[in-house]
Structure formats: C-alpha cells, structure tokens
Design an enzyme around this catalytic site. Structure first.
Site, PDB file in Angstrom:
ATOM      1  NE  ARG A  89      -1.624   1.935   3.496  1.00 59.04           N
ATOM      2  CZ  ARG A  89      -1.462   1.886   4.829  1.00 59.04           C
ATOM      3  NH1 ARG A  89      -2.144   1.040   5.560  1.00 59.04           N
ATOM      4  NH2 ARG A  89      -0.621   2.700   5.434  1.00 59.04           N
ATOM      5  CG  HIS A 134      -6.133   2.687   6.285  1.00 62.13           C
ATOM      6  ND1 HIS A 134      -6.283   1.410   5.788  1.00 62.13           N
ATOM      7  CD2 HIS A 134      -7.338   3.034   6.799  1.00 62.13           C
ATOM      8  CE1 HIS A 134      -7.529   1.004   5.995  1.00 62.13           C
ATOM      9  NE2 HIS A 134      -8.185   1.977   6.602  1.00 62.13           N
ATOM     10  CE1 TYR A 141       1.051   2.706   9.008  1.00 62.13           C
ATOM     11  CE2 TYR A 141      -0.110   4.505  10.076  1.00 62.13           C
ATOM     12  CZ  TYR A 141       0.026   3.633   9.021  1.00 62.13           C
ATOM     13  OH  TYR A 141      -0.846   3.695   7.975  1.00 62.13           O
TER      14      TYR A 141
HETATM   15  C1  LIG Z   1     -15.210  -5.576  11.042  1.00 61.22           C
HETATM   16  C2  LIG Z   1     -14.378  -4.342  10.934  1.00 61.22           C
HETATM   17  N1  LIG Z   1     -13.491  -4.041  11.905  1.00 61.22           N
HETATM   18  C3  LIG Z   1     -12.745  -2.918  11.824  1.00 61.22           C
HETATM   19  C4  LIG Z   1     -12.870  -2.076  10.757  1.00 61.22           C
HETATM   20  C5  LIG Z   1     -12.005  -0.805  10.657  1.00 61.22           C
HETATM   21  N2  LIG Z   1     -11.004  -0.975   9.597  1.00 61.22           N
HETATM   22  C6  LIG Z   1     -11.220  -0.478   8.362  1.00 61.22           C
HETATM   23  S1  LIG Z   1      -9.962  -0.833   7.305  1.00 61.22           S
HETATM   24  C7  LIG Z   1      -9.088  -1.634   8.512  1.00 61.22           C
HETATM   25  C8  LIG Z   1      -7.752  -2.291   8.178  1.00 61.22           C
HETATM   26  C9  LIG Z   1      -7.900  -3.324   7.098  1.00 61.22           C
HETATM   27  O1  LIG Z   1      -6.658  -3.816   6.670  1.00 61.22           O
HETATM   28  P1  LIG Z   1      -6.544  -4.874   5.522  1.00 61.22           P
HETATM   29  O2  LIG Z   1      -7.565  -5.935   5.653  1.00 61.22           O
HETATM   30  O3  LIG Z   1      -5.132  -5.306   5.442  1.00 61.22           O
HETATM   31  O4  LIG Z   1      -6.964  -4.066   4.198  1.00 61.22           O
HETATM   32  P2  LIG Z   1      -6.277  -2.763   3.587  1.00 61.22           P
HETATM   33  O5  LIG Z   1      -6.958  -1.584   4.232  1.00 61.22           O
HETATM   34  O6  LIG Z   1      -4.828  -2.832   3.882  1.00 61.22           O
HETATM   35  O7  LIG Z   1      -6.585  -2.801   2.127  1.00 61.22           O
HETATM   36  C10 LIG Z   1      -9.787  -1.596   9.730  1.00 61.22           C
HETATM   37  C11 LIG Z   1      -9.292  -2.188  10.982  1.00 61.22           C
HETATM   38  C12 LIG Z   1     -13.810  -2.413   9.759  1.00 61.22           C
HETATM   39  N3  LIG Z   1     -13.991  -1.675   8.667  1.00 61.22           N
HETATM   40  N4  LIG Z   1     -14.535  -3.564   9.859  1.00 61.22           N
END
Ligand SMILES: Cc1ncc(C[n+]2csc(CCOP(=O)(O)OP(=O)(O)O)c2C)c(N)n1
Ligand SMILES: [Mg+2]
Length: 400
Positions: A283, A287, A296
C-alpha cells in the site's frame, strides 16, 4: 526433546513468491502459469492473455487507474470527497485479478478495489459518488457482476461463499462449460484475513466444495498494524488446514496475478472446489486520506517498494520485448490526465441526493416503521432548513 519445532523460519524462507516478471521487467518462464496466459505454451487452452496488445492494455489500465486515484486524493483534500482509500501500488494485483475473471464471474470487492472496478467496467466517478456520500452503492451488481464496495472487514468471504453455494444449487456451475459456468472471487486484505468470518467461510467453502476463489492482497499493512502481526506463517498457508489449495504470488507482477487468478477461477468453475491466493504487494499511500502513515512506518520501506512499482515493471518488460514506444507512453499519460480532469469537472456537477432516499430503498415493499422513520427524519431536517433561511436572511441584512 520436544516433538514440536522450536523455531519458525521467516515468512519469505517458508514460501517463495511465484514471479513471472522480475522488477527489472525480465520474464521468467513458469510452465503451469504460462499454459494459462499464453496460447503458444504447451498445455494451453487457446486463450492468450499475454499478447503484446493485451500487455499494452494492462499498462494503460494501470496508468489510468493511478491517475484517477491521485485525482481522488486531491479532490478529498479540496473538500469534495469525505474520504478516499488509495490503491496506489496495488494496480497490478487488481488489474491482473480483474482481467483474469470471466464476464460471468461474480466479484465481491472491499473498499480499495479501484483497479478491479475499472477492469469490470465500473466508471471511476461511480466510486467517487460513494466516497462523496451521494450514493448508497454506485452500480447495479447484477449488471456488472460486481458487488458494491463493502467496508466491513472480512464480510466479502461469507457473501462470496454464500453466492457460490447458491450457484451450485441453481445449477449455474458444474456443467463443465468454461464459457458459462460461473465462479466467485472474494477479495479482502491481510488484516481482514484474521477476521473470524474468513475462517468460517473457509469451512463452508471446503465442506461444500463451493466454486469460490479467495484473493488476499497482502499490502503489508492493516492501517498501522504490519502483516507480520497478523500471521507467523505466510498468509497463503492459512487455508491449507481446511484443505483449500493456495499459492503465494508477487502481487506487483501483473502476469503472475493474471495466471494464478485465471487458473484458480477455472479450477473452481470446473468443480475442483475453492482456492486461495495471497498476492504480495504494498500500500504505497496512507491507509486513507484520514491517516498519516509516517507515524508508524519508515520512509525507507516506501522507497524500497517504490523500486518494485508494478507499472514500471510492466513497462520495462514491454521495452524488453520491443513492444512499447514513446508515443504510446505519452498517449497513455495524456488520456490519464484527461480522465483526471473529467473526474474533477464531474464532481462539481454531482447533485446532492434526496435525503430520505435511504428510506425508499430499505425494503422492496412499503413498511410502517420505515414510513414513520421517514416522517421523523423529514421533521428533523426541516429544522435546518429554517436555520438556513435565517442565515440567508441575515446575510441579506434582514431581520430574521
Ligand atoms: C469488522 C471491521 N473491523 C474494523 C474495521 C475498521 N477498519 C477499516 S480498514 C481496517 C484495516 C484493514 O486492513 P486490511 O484488511 O489489510 O486491508 P487494507 O486496508 O490494507 O486494504 C480496519 C481495521 C472495519 N472496517 N470492519
Ligand atoms: Mg492490508
């Protein structure tokens, strides 16, 4: 002496990446995946996904979607979008997986799948509508065979498995016809792969041998949590305990992704059950526009991954083949700039939706509770209309 191993080797030592294109663009032969992407390879089914014309097409797609992504980030900074989740750096994983799917396949994306959307024919302004908060979905999932974006982490897996099990029961799969049998592609991130829903989905998919492919883009981060905290073993290995075969591919290599996803979807549609793919990528941006990644992660990590840029890699490969020239590169850049300008103008013309539209689409049939809530909400927003009128009157210097 313990019967258990006391040390666990590093993730890279445990499982090498499948790579067809090195960062300098050099092509490495891979008999199994070559048979999937190249008509000339022994064992090919005749499809040619890697002709020079197609390769140039993937290059153009990646350039276009990156430009749209950068423009969306600017539009958020200008106050035109509530939020934007950038897919910068993940273009090969998404353009590769999107083009590997066949038209009849059903894709279940997350919120960062802009390359998937592009490959499935979803115009970028439809993504902007959602991030501006003026649309509840943006496209017809049946028409484009692509589910709306979903932010609930891991929810893609049970939805995809449920859809795939539905296909089995409707007899839309298992006839042995590649042209019509449907498979489902579930997309989720490295962080989402730790959600219980993903494990539960593995159980159902394996038990019922559902025609579903799980595709994780391991972009190294789940907001500020590194992938090394999600798992001590390569994510690809997680599904094997369920008896779901898996591969770990270089996600910045469009050909490796294309081959792996096409092979997995075709195996699933042919009745061979679920498959799992980990695409290792990065990425490149924060985020979302609400995040500051410098808090971080070290800048040197971003620089290292910048050298593995998926767009540059395909361009170098095309240069080595002698199949790209300066005029094509310039034309792609110009088209990408035009797309960004279109998005810029389009967003200023987007109308605010009817504020009670969400009640209209809650159920297919009218419902007394929804009706009562609609009335309540109309009364609520009417208060602000009075305030707005007062503000305007004040601005005109009138007594409210
Ligand atoms: C069930 C749930 N828990 C927490 C969140 C908050 N949240 C949104 S994105 C994220 C991180 C996701 O990381 P990853 O699965 O690696 O996907 P990326 O964002 O890196 O594409 C979090 C914790 C959420 N959207 N849904
Ligand atoms: Mg991630």
């Amino acid at each position: 002496m313990s019967v258990f191993a006391t040390t666990i080797p590093s993730v890279a030592e445990q499982e090498p990446l499948i790579q067809l294109l090195a960062p300098d663009g050099t092509r490495t032969p891979h008999p199994e995946l070559d048979a999937v992407i190249s008509a000339a390879a022994p064992g090919s089914d005749g499809d040619d996904l890697a002709t020079p014309e197609r390769l140039r097409g993937y290059y153009r797609d990646m350039v276009m979607i990156r430009a749209a992504d950068l423009e969306a980030t600017s539009l958020q900074r200008q106050g035109q979008l509530g939020l934007w989740a950038s897919a910068l750096g993940q273009e090969a994983a998404q353009i590769g997986a999107g083009h590997a799917s066949r038209e009849q396949d059903y894709l279940v994306p997350t919120y960062r799948e802009h390359g998937i959307a592009w490959a499935r024919g979803i115009e970028p302004w439809r993504l902007l509508e959602s991030f501006r908060g003026v649309s509840h979905g943006g496209w017809d999932p049946n028409e484009l065979r692509t589910h709306p974006y979903m932010i609930v982490l891991g929810s893609q897996a049970p939805h995809a498995v449920g859809y795939a099990m539905g296909l089995q029961r409707d007899g839309v799969v298992g006839t042995g016809e590649t042209a019509t049998d449907t498979a489902v592609l579930a997309l989720f991130g490295d962080g989402a792969s730790s959600e219980g829903e993903v494990s539960e989905s593995f159980t159902f998919a394996a038990s019922f041998q559902a025609p579903v492919v799980f595709f994780t883009q391991n972009n190294q981060w789940a907001i500020s949590v590194p992938a090394s905290v999600q798992s001590r073993v390569p994510l690809a290995q997680r599904s094997r305990g369920w008896g779901i075969p898996s591969v770990r591919v270089d996600g910045n290599d469009v050909l490796a992704v294309l081959g792996a996803v096409r092979a997995a979807l075709d195996a699933a549609r042919a009745g061979e059950g679920p498959q799992f793919i980990e695409a290792v990528t990065y990425r490149m941006a924060a985020h979302t526009t609400s995040d500051d990644a410098s808090r971080y992660r070290p800048a040197v990590e971003e620089q290292e991954w910048g050298e593995k840029d998926p767009i540059l890699r395909l361009r170098r490969h095309l240069e080595q083949l002698g199949e790209i020239d300066e005029a094509f590169i310039v034309r792609c850049d110009e088209e990408a700039h035009e797309l960004a300008m279109e998005l810029h103008h389009h967003i200023h013309g987007m109308e605010d939706p009817d504020p009670v539209g969400m009640f209209t689409h809650a159920y297919a049939e009218p419902h007394p509770i929804v009706e009562a809530e609609r009335e309540q909400y109309l009364e609520y927003i009417a208060q602000f209309e009075d305030e707005n009128e007062n503000d305007k009157a004040e601005q005109r210097g009138e007594q409210a």
